[in-house]
Write a protein that holds these residues in place. Structure first.
Motif, mmCIF file in Angstrom:
data_model
loop_
_atom_site.group_PDB
_atom_site.id
_atom_site.type_symbol
_atom_site.label_atom_id
_atom_site.label_comp_id
_atom_site.label_asym_id
_atom_site.label_seq_id
_atom_site.Cartn_x
_atom_site.Cartn_y
_atom_site.Cartn_z
ATOM 1 N N ASN A 45 -6.037 -8.061 -2.252
ATOM 2 C CA ASN A 45 -6.258 -8.390 -0.904
ATOM 3 C C ASN A 45 -6.930 -9.983 -1.255
ATOM 4 O OD1 ASN A 45 -9.001 -8.080 -2.297
ATOM 5 N ND2 ASN A 45 -9.341 -6.223 -1.525
ATOM 6 N N GLU A 57 4.581 7.070 1.791
ATOM 7 C CA GLU A 57 3.188 7.288 2.289
ATOM 8 C C GLU A 57 2.248 7.794 1.401
ATOM 9 O OE1 GLU A 57 2.325 5.864 4.851
ATOM 10 O OE2 GLU A 57 4.500 5.244 5.884
ATOM 11 N N LYS A 97 -1.172 6.163 0.236
ATOM 12 C CA LYS A 97 -2.632 6.809 0.645
ATOM 13 C C LYS A 97 -3.404 7.005 -0.659
ATOM 14 C CE LYS A 97 -5.524 9.435 3.055
ATOM 15 N NZ LYS A 97 -6.150 8.706 4.252
ATOM 16 N N LEU A 146 -3.858 3.261 -2.355
ATOM 17 C CA LEU A 146 -4.683 2.077 -1.334
ATOM 18 C C LEU A 146 -5.116 2.713 -0.399
ATOM 19 C CD1 LEU A 146 -1.267 -0.085 -1.489
ATOM 20 C CD2 LEU A 146 -3.448 -0.691 -2.689
ATOM 21 N N ASN A 147 -5.358 3.873 -0.145
ATOM 22 C CA ASN A 147 -5.786 4.617 1.042
ATOM 23 C C ASN A 147 -5.588 3.973 2.474
ATOM 24 O OD1 ASN A 147 -7.532 6.727 2.051
ATOM 25 N ND2 ASN A 147 -9.467 5.235 2.010
ATOM 26 N N ARG A 148 -4.254 3.794 2.284
ATOM 27 C CA ARG A 148 -3.566 3.134 3.662
ATOM 28 C C ARG A 148 -2.401 3.694 3.922
ATOM 29 N NH1 ARG A 148 -7.206 -0.778 1.749
ATOM 30 N NH2 ARG A 148 -7.958 -2.058 3.504
ATOM 31 N N THR A 149 -1.587 3.540 5.182
ATOM 32 C CA THR A 149 -0.233 3.845 5.470
ATOM 33 C C THR A 149 0.632 2.814 4.617
ATOM 34 O OG1 THR A 149 -0.169 2.614 7.195
ATOM 35 C CG2 THR A 149 -0.850 4.834 7.459
ATOM 36 N N GLU A 183 0.023 -0.231 6.943
ATOM 37 C CA GLU A 183 -1.278 -0.910 6.762
ATOM 38 C C GLU A 183 -1.310 -1.655 5.607
ATOM 39 O OE1 GLU A 183 -3.664 2.855 9.179
ATOM 40 O OE2 GLU A 183 -3.693 2.725 7.047
ATOM 41 N N ALA A 184 -0.814 -1.229 4.509
ATOM 42 C CA ALA A 184 -1.180 -2.033 3.178
ATOM 43 C C ALA A 184 -0.112 -3.397 3.384
ATOM 44 C CB ALA A 184 -0.179 -1.041 2.218
ATOM 45 N N MET A 217 -2.212 -5.570 5.094
ATOM 46 C CA MET A 217 -3.308 -6.099 4.174
ATOM 47 C C MET A 217 -2.779 -7.326 3.384
ATOM 48 S SD MET A 217 -5.548 -4.038 1.594
ATOM 49 C CE MET A 217 -4.153 -3.477 0.673
#
Lengths: 313, 313
Positions: free
Chosen positions: A94, A117, A121, A124-127, A130-131, A134
């Protein structure tokens, strides 16, 4: 009985003259150790890898120490090796990580995306998207600084939760990473399920989506023993960047079945036999992996390291 | 997290539609065990291999028990498995061995030659040509009986005493075995040093010497992790007979550095991924190797067996 320290060289048609090995042992390998390796041992490891002729050595990761405590010493390690005349890419998850890397003078960074996905998840605890969102400012800021950016893509062939991963799904994320400004992609077979036809199909589909082969690296795992055969398929397609881990160190901490990076020594044996230049001195590299195995207290899983170090006894 | 029990199938161009696996675990594998495996366990092993879909299962060896005590029960074993609807080739070193095999109704036999003088001396206590002379009456008598004859050739790529083995030297012995009447050759990389270009070069030279590809099988060892990549090169050349050992059992008792037959499971994983038919049920085969590993008291070295049996736990 003499020890065959090197294979006989017999070139094959249709393969590149030179391959750049992207050595991941110091990062991908050591981040999976239960106990953090001392900073001075890491620095010595990188230094020995450079002495063995490796020119691209992924050094560490600027992720939050909470997630990867094994590499929490990135700030201490990087200055100790920055003088080496090799490329030392570092992982940055990030903008905060990028800030830390740039502050130390890193000239190559890598972001770490997922083709699925489930793994996005888990890791990165994201879709997936979303990643990508980022990473977007990370890549654009790095490029603005003239820094080379590699985009790792995990689960390009199979996913432990989702099974086989459709090629178009992988192509979409690759395309997004290239559009974002990544100079190079690393196509990861994180759980080692790929086979050679699947490799060729993905590379062909990427070319069709205007991702050129020189921008593509491959990152295979030996979970099912397929890594070197897959590498051969990639070389036949024209790929010249191959990820490997000295001594076969590492895997992936978030995917249970992801064991066994392709060992750099097994790769160098094949490339040397094929007459493909890597610049690596296999004897020095094996000695480095034996040294590291002693530090870690367990033998290397690399077959070439085992065979050559056994003969040296 | 689900277990990927099979790879995604993505064919590649220029490969055969079907491969015959010549399973050597029961002979090449078990002859290297320190302690002889009980006859009933061997019979059950062969039976389970046949149940898993293997159609050519090398069963045992009719060498003198003094040299290979592990297979001294050939007379007891063969009748217990002779009813299986598969080919059961057996090794015969000389006319005495052939007599024993024929008396039991064997329909496929194999002789065991060497491409190098050093290994001929170590393995057979003869020169290369003396060994060929010893095999000549074996092959001609077998052929007169309508029995299929395979000629194994060891050290086709490198030799632990002599180093790299020149291709013309290998071609000469292959030619002699074919002239003698062998129906099929098995090109052995006994110490595992071959790389893909070397494989292609040998196959090409054999074709140039009028040894056709359908008469050629390949027998790779994973000593340096190269077996599957070498197999892929052989498949690209058109080879359709590949030797492998269930669970990766075996090696060669007379060459210290000769460890690690190609594991049948790792081979089947690749072939299945490539859409190449073998008739083998990978799950059953893995279960067989796990069962055998339990009998032998140590884990299988096959990466595929480890990955799949780990997931089954």
């Amino acid at each position: 009985m003499t020890a065959p320290g090197l294979p006989m060289t017999v070139p094959a048609e249709g393969l590149p003259a030179r391959v750049r090995i992207h050595e991941v042992g110091a990062r991908d390998g050591l981040q999976n150790e239960k106990t953090a390796v001392p900073t001075e041992v890491k620095a010595e490891f990188v230094r020995r890898l450079a002495d063995a002729g490796l020119t691209t050595i992924e050094a560490t990761s600027f992720v939050h120490p909470k997630w990867v405590p094994q590499l929490a010493d990135a700030e201490q390690l990087f200055p100790r090796i920055a003088d080496l005349p090799v490329d030392l890419p570092v992982l940055v998850p990030n903008e905060r990580g990028l800030d830390r890397a740039l502050a130390l003078g890193a000239r190559r960074v890598a972001v770490f995306a997922s083709a699925t996905e489930s793994f996005a998840k888990a890791n990165l605890n994201r879709t997936v998207d979303e990643a990508l969102a980022m990473f977007e400012p990370v890549v654009s800021r790095a490029k603005a600084e003239g820094v080379h950016v590699r985009g790792y893509l995990s689960m390009c062939f199979g996913d432990p939760w989702e099974g086989p991963v459709p090629v178009p799904q992988v192509v979409r994320v690759c395309r997004a990473l290239v559009d974002m400004g990544c100079d190079e992609l690393s196509l990861g077979d994180t759980i080692g399920v790929a086979t050679p036809g699947h490799v060729t199909a993905l590379l062909t589909a990427l070319n069709a989506a205007d991702v050129p082969t020189p921008a593509l690296g491959v990152h295979f795992h030996d979970t099912y023993g397929q890594a070197l055969a897959n590498t051969l398929a990639a070389l036949r397609h024209g790929v010249t960047t191959v990820d490997a881990s000295a001594g076969g160190l590492g895997g992936c901490p978030y995917a249970k079945s992801a064991t066994g990076n392709l060992a750099t020594e097994d790769l160098v044996w094949m490339l040397r036999g094929l007459g493909i230049d890597t610049g690596v001195d296999l004897g020095r590299l094996v000695a480095t992996s034996v040294w590291m195995a002693d530090r870690l207290g367990r033998p290397s899983p690399s077959r070439t390291v085992r065979a050559l170090s056994h003969q040296e006894q």
